[in-house]
Write an enzyme that holds these catalytic residues in place. Sequence first.
Site, PDB file in Angstrom:
ATOM      1  N   ASP A 161       0.835  -1.193   0.000  1.00  0.00           N
ATOM      2  CA  ASP A 161       0.000   0.000   0.000  1.00  0.00           C
ATOM      3  C   ASP A 161       0.875   1.250   0.000  1.00  0.00           C
ATOM      4  OD1 ASP A 161      -3.244   0.493   0.906  1.00  0.00           O
ATOM      5  OD2 ASP A 161      -1.866   2.192   1.098  1.00  0.00           O
ATOM      6  N   THR A 178     -12.173   3.549  -1.367  1.00  0.00           N
ATOM      7  CA  THR A 178     -11.800   4.636  -2.286  1.00  0.00           C
ATOM      8  C   THR A 178     -11.466   4.150  -3.689  1.00  0.00           C
ATOM      9  OG1 THR A 178      -9.514   4.504  -1.485  1.00  0.00           O
ATOM     10  CG2 THR A 178     -10.945   6.170  -0.466  1.00  0.00           C
ATOM     11  N   HIS A 227     -10.091  -5.305  -3.518  1.00  0.00           N
ATOM     12  CA  HIS A 227      -8.769  -5.470  -2.910  1.00  0.00           C
ATOM     13  C   HIS A 227      -8.940  -5.889  -1.460  1.00  0.00           C
ATOM     14  CE1 HIS A 227      -9.960  -1.213  -2.722  1.00  0.00           C
ATOM     15  NE2 HIS A 227      -9.400  -1.189  -1.520  1.00  0.00           N
TER      16      HIS A 227
END
Length: 114
Positions: free
Chosen positions: A30, A95, A100
Site C-alpha cells: 500500500d 476509495t 482489494h
Amino acid sequence: MTDCLFCNIVLGKIDSNSAGQNDLAFAFFDIAPVAPIHILIVPKRHIENANELQSTDAEVLAKMMSLSQELAEKHSLTDKGYRLVFNVGDDAGNTVPHLHMHLLGGRRLGWPPG
Ligand code: AMP
Ligand code: ZN
C-alpha cells in the site's frame, strides 16, 4: 478496465511495489501504509468490490486467500497474527473501485475500527 488504477497496476502500466502474485491474483504494498506490513491483494481481472462477487468468482477468491497466506508467512506474521479487510462502499471508506483485500500486520491492531 482501462481507466481503473488497480487494473493498470496489475498490467504494469502504473508502478507499484510488488509483493507477489499467482495466476489469478496480484499483491503490492500500500502506498500509504497504516501498519508495518500493509499489502493489497487484488484479482488480476476487474471485479468492482466484495458486494459484486459471484459464485463463479470462487477460484479467484481462493487464489487471493492463498496468496495472503503465503505473504503472511513470508513476512513472519503467522505467529502474532494479522488482519484481512475488504472495505465496501462509502461507510467503510472504500476509495478504489477494484476489489482489494488489505493484509495488515506487524503491530497490535485496534478493534473495533474507528
Ligand atoms: P480502500 O480504502 O479500501 O479502497 O483502500 C484503497 C487503498 O489503496 C488505500 O489504502 C490507499 O492507500 C491504496 N492506494 C491508492 N493508490 C495506490 C497506489 N497507486 N499504490 C498502492 N496503493 C494505493
Ligand atoms: Zn480494475
